[in-house]
Design a protein around this motif. Structure first.
Motif, PDB file in Angstrom:
ATOM      1  N   LEU A   5      -7.362  15.519 -22.531  1.00 42.07           N
ATOM      2  CA  LEU A   5      -7.305  16.857 -23.117  1.00 42.07           C
ATOM      3  C   LEU A   5      -8.069  17.869 -22.264  1.00 42.07           C
ATOM      4  O   LEU A   5      -7.583  18.974 -22.017  1.00 42.07           O
ATOM      5  N   ALA A   6      -9.232  17.482 -21.789  1.00 45.29           N
ATOM      6  CA  ALA A   6     -10.013  18.371 -20.918  1.00 45.29           C
ATOM      7  C   ALA A   6      -9.283  18.626 -19.608  1.00 45.29           C
ATOM      8  O   ALA A   6      -9.282  19.754 -19.095  1.00 45.29           O
ATOM      9  N   PHE A   7      -8.634  17.610 -19.054  1.00 43.60           N
ATOM     10  CA  PHE A   7      -7.874  17.768 -17.822  1.00 43.60           C
ATOM     11  C   PHE A   7      -6.709  18.732 -18.016  1.00 43.60           C
ATOM     12  O   PHE A   7      -6.457  19.589 -17.166  1.00 43.60           O
ATOM     13  N   ILE A   8      -6.018  18.624 -19.141  1.00 42.05           N
ATOM     14  CA  ILE A   8      -4.876  19.499 -19.410  1.00 42.05           C
ATOM     15  C   ILE A   8      -5.343  20.942 -19.600  1.00 42.05           C
ATOM     16  O   ILE A   8      -4.711  21.880 -19.109  1.00 42.05           O
ATOM     17  N   ILE A   9      -6.446  21.126 -20.303  1.00 40.82           N
ATOM     18  CA  ILE A   9      -6.993  22.474 -20.486  1.00 40.82           C
ATOM     19  C   ILE A   9      -7.383  23.071 -19.140  1.00 40.82           C
ATOM     20  O   ILE A   9      -7.075  24.230 -18.839  1.00 40.82           O
ATOM     21  N   LEU A  10      -8.047  22.297 -18.308  1.00 38.95           N
ATOM     22  CA  LEU A  10      -8.448  22.765 -16.980  1.00 38.95           C
ATOM     23  C   LEU A  10      -7.223  23.101 -16.128  1.00 38.95           C
ATOM     24  O   LEU A  10      -7.194  24.130 -15.443  1.00 38.95           O
ATOM     25  N   PHE A  11      -6.212  22.268 -16.188  1.00 35.21           N
ATOM     26  CA  PHE A  11      -4.976  22.494 -15.441  1.00 35.21           C
ATOM     27  C   PHE A  11      -4.304  23.788 -15.878  1.00 35.21           C
ATOM     28  O   PHE A  11      -3.820  24.564 -15.048  1.00 35.21           O
ATOM     29  N   HIS A  12      -4.299  24.035 -17.176  1.00 35.15           N
ATOM     30  CA  HIS A  12      -3.688  25.254 -17.708  1.00 35.15           C
ATOM     31  C   HIS A  12      -4.478  26.494 -17.281  1.00 35.15           C
ATOM     32  O   HIS A  12      -3.892  27.510 -16.896  1.00 35.15           O
ATOM     33  N   ILE A  13      -5.781  26.417 -17.326  1.00 36.52           N
ATOM     34  CA  ILE A  13      -6.618  27.555 -16.913  1.00 36.52           C
ATOM     35  C   ILE A  13      -6.436  27.846 -15.430  1.00 36.52           C
ATOM     36  O   ILE A  13      -6.336  29.013 -15.024  1.00 36.52           O
TER      37      ILE A  13
END
Length: 162
Positions: A5-13
């Motif tokens: 989840l943290a990786f996906i959020i970082l990727f989106h940002i």
């Protein structure tokens, strides 16, 4: 699951930041004569001036690129906020389909805008700046395309688990 989840959020940002850079920076085209940089709105040397006839129908391609990149940036930001809302509202096991659709539309807009600029860049630029090469903002736009595409695909397969 929290790491994913943290990786996906970082990727989106990171995708949103790349879209902001590609939309606002003035290095879509770097002229070989002098120190001219052009972006989607201005041609810059020491000072920046409007692209000649950018508001006319002759520059419809440029206006299409401007619109699609602004729309891609807005969709990417809206997709992030929808993701945060869905993160706390969805039941376990449901998919983030709405977020994925928004992110995939953002990816499509980036691809359309960068493709139009690639194909029609000589039609709306002045003759003295037509010889040159693509700048870093153009490259950033093309890098943002697969990042938003992969981000949208990650949302399709992401499930909220325990």
């Amino acid at each position: 699951m929290l790491v994913i989840l943290a990786f996906i959020i970082l990727f989106h940002i990171i995708s949103a930041i790349l879209l902001f850079i590609a939309t606002t920076n003035n290095a879509w085209w770097v002229a070989s004569k002098g120190n001219f940089y052009t972006d989607l709105w201005y041609s810059c040397n020491v000072t920046c001036v409007d692209i000649p006839s950018s508001s006319s129908t002759d520059a419809g391609y440029l206006q299409a690129v401007q619109a699609t990149l602004i729309l891609a940036t807005i969709l990417c930001c809206v997709g992030f906020f929808v993701f945060i809302l869905q993160l706390f509202r969805l039941k376990q096991g449901e998919r983030f389909v709405f977020t994925a659709i928004i992110q995939l539309l953002s990816s499509l807009c980036v691809m359309i805008g960068a493709s139009i600029y690639t194909a029609e860049r000589t039609s709306f630029q002045a003759k003295e700046v037509q010889s040159g090469e693509y700048g870093y903002a153009f490259v950033v736009a093309w890098v943002a395309f697969p990042m938003t595409l992969v981000s949208g695909l990650m949302y399709l397969v992401l499930r909220k688990r325990k």
